[in-house]
Design a protein around this motif. Structure first.
Motif, PDB file in Angstrom:
ATOM      1  N   SER A  92      18.115  44.216  22.445  1.00  0.00           N
ATOM      2  CA  SER A  92      17.630  45.561  22.747  1.00  0.00           C
ATOM      3  C   SER A  92      18.703  46.288  23.566  1.00  0.00           C
ATOM      4  N   ALA A  93      18.527  47.577  23.747  1.00  0.00           N
ATOM      5  CA  ALA A  93      19.481  48.358  24.535  1.00  0.00           C
ATOM      6  C   ALA A  93      19.602  47.802  25.948  1.00  0.00           C
ATOM      7  N   GLU A  94      18.482  47.416  26.523  1.00  0.00           N
ATOM      8  CA  GLU A  94      18.495  46.874  27.887  1.00  0.00           C
ATOM      9  C   GLU A  94      19.233  45.536  27.936  1.00  0.00           C
ATOM     10  N   GLU A  95      18.998  44.708  26.938  1.00  0.00           N
ATOM     11  CA  GLU A  95      19.678  43.405  26.891  1.00  0.00           C
ATOM     12  C   GLU A  95      21.183  43.568  26.695  1.00  0.00           C
ATOM     13  N   ILE A  96      21.577  44.551  25.901  1.00  0.00           N
ATOM     14  CA  ILE A  96      23.011  44.817  25.708  1.00  0.00           C
ATOM     15  C   ILE A  96      23.629  45.241  27.035  1.00  0.00           C
ATOM     16  N   THR A  97      22.959  46.118  27.752  1.00  0.00           N
ATOM     17  CA  THR A  97      23.461  46.559  29.054  1.00  0.00           C
ATOM     18  C   THR A  97      23.614  45.373  30.000  1.00  0.00           C
ATOM     19  N   ALA A  98      22.627  44.496  30.031  1.00  0.00           N
ATOM     20  CA  ALA A  98      22.702  43.308  30.893  1.00  0.00           C
ATOM     21  C   ALA A  98      23.836  42.384  30.440  1.00  0.00           C
ATOM     22  N   GLU A  99      23.985  42.216  29.147  1.00  0.00           N
ATOM     23  CA  GLU A  99      25.041  41.361  28.583  1.00  0.00           C
ATOM     24  C   GLU A  99      26.421  41.891  28.959  1.00  0.00           C
ATOM     25  N   LEU A 100      26.596  43.197  28.869  1.00  0.00           N
ATOM     26  CA  LEU A 100      27.904  43.798  29.134  1.00  0.00           C
ATOM     27  C   LEU A 100      28.164  44.019  30.619  1.00  0.00           C
ATOM     28  N   ALA A 101      27.159  43.796  31.442  1.00  0.00           N
ATOM     29  CA  ALA A 101      27.352  43.924  32.888  1.00  0.00           C
ATOM     30  C   ALA A 101      28.222  42.798  33.427  1.00  0.00           C
ATOM     31  N   GLU A 102      28.264  41.696  32.694  1.00  0.00           N
ATOM     32  CA  GLU A 102      29.098  40.561  33.086  1.00  0.00           C
ATOM     33  C   GLU A 102      30.321  40.506  32.179  1.00  0.00           C
ATOM     34  N   ASP A 103      31.396  39.965  32.702  1.00  0.00           N
ATOM     35  CA  ASP A 103      32.631  39.826  31.927  1.00  0.00           C
ATOM     36  C   ASP A 103      32.452  38.676  30.931  1.00  0.00           C
ATOM     37  N   GLN A 104      32.341  39.027  29.667  1.00  0.00           N
ATOM     38  CA  GLN A 104      32.109  38.040  28.613  1.00  0.00           C
ATOM     39  C   GLN A 104      33.372  37.765  27.795  1.00  0.00           C
ATOM     40  N   ARG A 105      34.528  38.227  28.277  1.00  0.00           N
ATOM     41  CA  ARG A 105      35.755  38.079  27.487  1.00  0.00           C
ATOM     42  C   ARG A 105      36.101  36.631  27.192  1.00  0.00           C
ATOM     43  N   ALA A 106      35.927  35.740  28.135  1.00  0.00           N
ATOM     44  CA  ALA A 106      36.275  34.333  27.901  1.00  0.00           C
ATOM     45  C   ALA A 106      35.437  33.758  26.766  1.00  0.00           C
ATOM     46  N   ARG A 107      34.157  34.051  26.770  1.00  0.00           N
ATOM     47  CA  ARG A 107      33.276  33.584  25.687  1.00  0.00           C
ATOM     48  C   ARG A 107      33.672  34.221  24.361  1.00  0.00           C
ATOM     49  N   ASP A 108      33.992  35.506  24.391  1.00  0.00           N
ATOM     50  CA  ASP A 108      34.393  36.219  23.189  1.00  0.00           C
ATOM     51  C   ASP A 108      35.724  35.678  22.659  1.00  0.00           C
ATOM     52  N   ILE A 109      36.647  35.395  23.557  1.00  0.00           N
ATOM     53  CA  ILE A 109      37.940  34.832  23.159  1.00  0.00           C
ATOM     54  C   ILE A 109      37.725  33.497  22.455  1.00  0.00           C
ATOM     55  N   ALA A 110      36.881  32.653  23.012  1.00  0.00           N
ATOM     56  CA  ALA A 110      36.619  31.342  22.403  1.00  0.00           C
ATOM     57  C   ALA A 110      36.023  31.502  21.010  1.00  0.00           C
ATOM     58  N   GLY A 111      35.043  32.384  20.868  1.00  0.00           N
ATOM     59  CA  GLY A 111      34.424  32.597  19.563  1.00  0.00           C
ATOM     60  C   GLY A 111      35.388  33.191  18.557  1.00  0.00           C
ATOM     61  N   LEU A 112      36.151  34.185  18.981  1.00  0.00           N
ATOM     62  CA  LEU A 112      37.127  34.806  18.078  1.00  0.00           C
ATOM     63  C   LEU A 112      38.237  33.825  17.708  1.00  0.00           C
ATOM     64  N   ALA A 113      38.633  32.983  18.648  1.00  0.00           N
ATOM     65  CA  ALA A 113      39.670  31.989  18.357  1.00  0.00           C
ATOM     66  C   ALA A 113      39.186  31.010  17.289  1.00  0.00           C
ATOM     67  N   ARG A 114      37.916  30.615  17.354  1.00  0.00           N
ATOM     68  CA  ARG A 114      37.366  29.720  16.327  1.00  0.00           C
ATOM     69  C   ARG A 114      37.377  30.413  14.964  1.00  0.00           C
ATOM     70  N   ILE A 115      37.036  31.690  14.950  1.00  0.00           N
ATOM     71  CA  ILE A 115      37.076  32.447  13.697  1.00  0.00           C
ATOM     72  C   ILE A 115      38.507  32.501  13.161  1.00  0.00           C
ATOM     73  N   ALA A 116      39.464  32.778  14.042  1.00  0.00           N
ATOM     74  CA  ALA A 116      40.869  32.866  13.629  1.00  0.00           C
ATOM     75  C   ALA A 116      41.367  31.534  13.071  1.00  0.00           C
ATOM     76  N   VAL A 117      41.011  30.440  13.718  1.00  0.00           N
ATOM     77  CA  VAL A 117      41.451  29.119  13.244  1.00  0.00           C
ATOM     78  C   VAL A 117      40.860  28.827  11.867  1.00  0.00           C
ATOM     79  N   ARG A 118      39.582  29.148  11.653  1.00  0.00           N
ATOM     80  CA  ARG A 118      38.964  28.945  10.332  1.00  0.00           C
ATOM     81  C   ARG A 118      39.691  29.765   9.273  1.00  0.00           C
ATOM     82  N   LYS A 119      39.995  31.007   9.596  1.00  0.00           N
ATOM     83  CA  LYS A 119      40.682  31.885   8.651  1.00  0.00           C
ATOM     84  C   LYS A 119      42.085  31.365   8.343  1.00  0.00           C
TER      85      LYS A 119
END
Length: 149
Positions: A92-119
């Protein structure tokens, strides 16, 4: 900005760039494989081929088709990942705001890196299959031209 913050930003940008590089390479290789398949089919359908040349050529075509399948799987979107916009689509909009209130880059980097390795893994395998399939088609052309088979 702290060193960690700078490093996270740099790593995030790098992994996104790697995904874009793979997608570009995959597009080029997919076009090449498609042209090779179409050209080979066009030549082969109007050429009298022996059973051995048909067998070797068929194997070459099968390897190229397998490469095309790997390339297509590499560019197929994976919307089941639990980070970035696929995650946001479930919130929801509220959950997105709460999610983005914290720095999620490390988690995003890990997920994107897994995608890149698969590709990159699929791209590497597709290149290997393309080389092997192309070599078999060259062999067929040489043998056909020399009348050896």
């Amino acid at each position: 900005m702290s060193v960690t913050d700078l490093n996270l930003s740099a790593a995030h940008a790098e992994v996104k760039a790697e995904i874009a590089r793979t997608d570009s390479k995959t597009s080029l290789l997919l076009a090449f494989v498609g042209a090779l398949l179409a050209g080979t089919w066009t030549v082969a359908k109007d050429t009298a081929l022996t059973v051995p040349t048909c067998t070797v050529g068929g194997l070459g075509m099968a390897l190229l088709l397998a490469a095309a399948g790997l390339l297509l799987s590499s560019v197929r979107p994976n919307l089941s990942v639990r980070h970035g916009f696929p995650l946001w689509a479930t919130l929801s909009a509220e959950e997105i705001t709460a999610e983005l209130a914290e720095d999620q880059r490390a988690r995003d980097i890990a997920g994107l890196a897994r995608i890149a390795v698969r590709k990159f893994t699929a791209l590497k395998r597709a290149v290997d299959l393309t080389r092997a399939g192309g070599a078999l088609l060259v062999l067929v052309a040489l043998l056909q031209a020399g009348g050896a088979l």
